[in-house]
Design an enzyme around this catalytic site. Structure first.
Site, PDB file in Angstrom:
ATOM      1  CB  SER A 179      65.024 -93.387 -30.003  1.00 50.04           C
ATOM      2  OG  SER A 179      64.424 -93.370 -28.738  1.00 50.04           O
ATOM      3  CG  ASP A 424      65.759 -86.471 -26.470  1.00 49.78           C
ATOM      4  OD1 ASP A 424      64.659 -86.935 -26.110  1.00 49.78           O
ATOM      5  OD2 ASP A 424      66.485 -87.009 -27.322  1.00 49.78           O
ATOM      6  CG  HIS A 452      63.478 -88.551 -29.218  1.00 53.20           C
ATOM      7  ND1 HIS A 452      64.668 -88.823 -28.566  1.00 53.20           N
ATOM      8  CD2 HIS A 452      62.949 -89.765 -29.541  1.00 53.20           C
ATOM      9  CE1 HIS A 452      64.835 -90.125 -28.476  1.00 53.20           C
ATOM     10  NE2 HIS A 452      63.822 -90.714 -29.068  1.00 53.20           N
TER      11      HIS A 452
END
Length: 475
Positions: A179, A424, A452
Site C-alpha cells: 500500500s 482495490d 487490498h
C-alpha cells in the site's frame, strides 16, 4: 525535480537478538538519523527496526546477548526492507507476518523498519508535538518532515550503515512495499535508485501522475460500489444503519468511552474496512452490536460502542489522519485543501458529507465512506482534536517538496514486481495501470479476486505469484 540530498549513514544506538519459534533469529535495532536532512547537524531522531533471519543450530546452543552491529560482514547478505502501509503505522513482529518465512526461505534477510513518526520510531503524538518549542508553527514544520521523501532518506541512511564496507553492487537492497509502502518505493526509485536491487509491491502502485482531487474522483465511485455490495450481503443493515444514525442524530452526539464524540459522519466512516478481506463482516459485527443495544436497552452501551471506537486507530496513529492527503501532494502548488471532503460531498451517494444535512432528509441507504480523511475527524477524536489547527494549516500548505521524478521513473532500471487488485478500494486500479505503464521495467500481476490486504489475508497466493514474476519467464 525531487531534492537529492547527501545522506549520512545512520548511527547504531543498540542491537539485541532473541530467538522465536519457527527457526527465526530476530534482532531489535535502534538507529539515529537526522530529523531534517537539509540540516544534518541539527536534531536527530530514533528509528526502530527488527531484523529477521533464519536461526541455526549454533544459535540454539548459546544464550541471547547484546549483539555486535549487523554490518561490516565479510559475506554480504541480501536484505529486503519491508515498508508498511498507512501512512502512520508501525510493523508487527516478524514472526507474525507470513512474508517473513517466505522471504527467509528465498534467501533474504528481512528488515522491518518503522517509518519515522510511527511504531517505535520517535512516534508522533499530540503530547509529544505540544512539547516542541514554538507552538503550532513548529508542530506544522515537524510534521512536514514525516512524508515518504524523508522515509526514503531514512532507508538510505540505514542501508549505508548495514552495508558499510561492502562492494557497491552487493550493498543494494530490495524493498517490499505494501500500500503506502509502495508510494515510498516509488519515491525511492525517483530519489535513490542506486540503493535498490529490486522492488516488490502489493497494492502499492502509487498514482504518481495525479493530484489528490483526481485520486478521490476515481476512488469515490469505487466506494459507492462497495456499499452496494455490502448491503447486498447484509440487506438487514439498511434499516439498522438508519436506526443507529437517527439515534445518534437525535442525541446530538454520543459520548464515547475513551473520549471524543460519536456523530453521524464519524459513524459512517466505518466503511474504511470495505476494501479488505473480511471487511464486510467486521463492519456488520459493529452494526450488530449497536443495533442489539438499541433494541434491548434503548441506548448505546459501553460494550456496543467499544468495537466502533477501536475500529479506526486515528488517536494512536495520528500521522494517518493528519498527513494522509499530503502523500498525494507532489510539489509546489499542490495543496490538498481537504480533497476528500470537497470531492465526496458532490458525489450523489454521500450527501451526508454536506454540512447541515439531516439523516431524516435522506431516502436512499446511507453509504459509508472509505479511506478518506475529513475535517470533522479533528472534532470527534480526542487526540486529533488537539491538532485541529495544525491539520488545517497542513491541508492549506502548497509548497510541498516533490515526491516523484517522472523522467527518472521512465528510464528506471530497477526491476519492479507488482501485485495489483482490480477491485482495490484504496489504490484505484486504473491509476495503478497508468503508473505501471510509466515506470520502466514494471511487471504486474493483476487480479479481480483479491483485495487490498491480500498480502496478509491471502499471503501464500500473493507471494507465490509475485515472486514467480521474478523467477519465471513470460512468453
Amino acid at each position: 525535480m525531487v531534492q537529492r540530498l547527501p545522506i549520512p549513514a545512520a548511527r547504531l544506538v543498540s542491537s539485541r537478538s532473541h530467538l522465536v519459534p519457527g527457526q527465526l533469529r530476530v534482532t531489535e535495532l535502534w538507529f539515529e538519523v537526522p530529523l531534517d536532512y537539509t540540516t544534518p547537524n541539527g536534531p536527530w531522531i530514533r528509528l526502530f527496526a527488527r531484523h529477521a533471519s533464519k536461526s541455526s543450530s549454533c544459535d540454539l546452543a548459546k544464550p541471547t546477548q547484546d549483539e555486535a552491529p549487523t554490518s561490516g560482514s565479510t559475506t554480504p547478505q541480501r536484505y529486503m526492507v519491508y515498508l508498511e502501509g498507512g501512512p502512520g503505522f508501525g510493523n508487527r513482529e516478524p514472526q507474525d507476518l507470513p512474508l517473513t518465512h517466505f522471504a527467509v526461505e528465498q534467501g533474504y534477510q528481512m528488515l522491518y523498519l518503522d517509518h519515522r513518526g510511527t511504531g517505535l520510531s520517535t512516534p508522533v503524538s499530540a503530547e509529544m508535538l505540544a512539547r516542541l518549542p514554538g507552538g503550532v508553527a513548529s508542530q506544522v514544520e515537524y510534521l512536514k518532515l514525516m512524508r515518504q521523501d524523508n522515509t526514503v532518506r531514512d532507508c538510505e541512511a540505514v542501508r549505508k550503515y548495514l552495508t558499510r564496507g561492502w562492494p557497491e553492487q552487493d550493498a543494494k537492497w530490495t524493498t517490499f512495499g505494501q500500500s503506502y509502502g509502495g508510494f515510498v518505493s516509488m519515491s525511492y526509485l525517483s530519489m535513490h535508485p542506486e540503493g535498490l536491487r529490486e522492488v516488490f509491491l502489493t497494492g502499492g502502485l502509487a498514482p504518481v501522475l495525479r493530484t489528490a482531487d483526481e485520486v478521490y474522483e476515481s476512488v469515490f465511485p469505487r466506494i459507492a460500489r462497495r456499499n452496494k455490495a455490502y448491503y447486498s450481503k447484509f440487506p438487514e443493515d439498511v434499516g439498522a444503519v438508519r436506526q443507529i444514525a437517527q439515534y445518534i442524530e437525535s442525541h446530538g452526539n454520543v459520548a464515547l468511552p475513551s473520549g471524543g464524540a460519536l456523530t453521524v459522519p464519524r459513524f459512517l466512516t466505518l466503511g474504511i474496512s470495505f476494501g479488505m478481506h473480511g471487511g464486510f463482516d467486521t463492519v456488520h459485527n459493529v452494526i450488530l452490536h449497536l443495533k442489539a443495544s438499541l433494541d434491548q436497552f434503548g441506548f448505546l452501551s459501553r460494550a456496543s460502542l467499544v468495537p466502533l471506537e477501536t475500529h479506526t486507530a486515528f488517536d494512536t496513529n495520528i500521522i494517518y489522519a493528519i498527513l494522509h492527503e499530503a502523500i498525494y501532494c507532489d510539489g509546489p502548488g499542490k495543496a490538498s485543501n481537504w480533497a476528500a471532503q470537497r470531492v465526496g460531498q458532490d458525489h450523489p451517494a454521500f450527501p451526508w458529507l454536506k454540512p447541515g444535512t439531516s439523516v431524516a432528509e435522506l431516502k436512499d441507504p446511507l453509504c459509508f465512506s472509505g479511506e478518506n480523511i475529513f475535517p470533522f475527524l479533528f472534532e470527534t477524536y480526542p487526540e486529533l482534536a488537539q491538532l485541529k489547527e495544525v491539520a488545517h494549516r497542513l491541508a492549506a500548505f502548497d509548497e510541498w517538496p516533490r515526491l516523484y521524478d517522472e523522467d527518472q521513473l521512465r528510464k528506471n532500471e530497477v526491476p519492479v514486481y507488482a501485485a495489483s487488485y482490480v477491485e482495490d478500494m484504496y489504490v484505484d486500479a486504473d491509476l495503478a495501470r497508468e503508473t505501471a505503464g510509466l515506470v520502466q521495467g514494471t511487471t504486474v500481476f493483476e487480479t479481480s479476486v483479491l483485495y487490498h490486504n491480500a498480502v496478509r489475508a491471502k499471503a501464500e497466493e500473493v507471494l507465490r505469484v509475485l515472486f514467480s514474476l521474478k523467477h519465471d519467464v513470460l512468453d
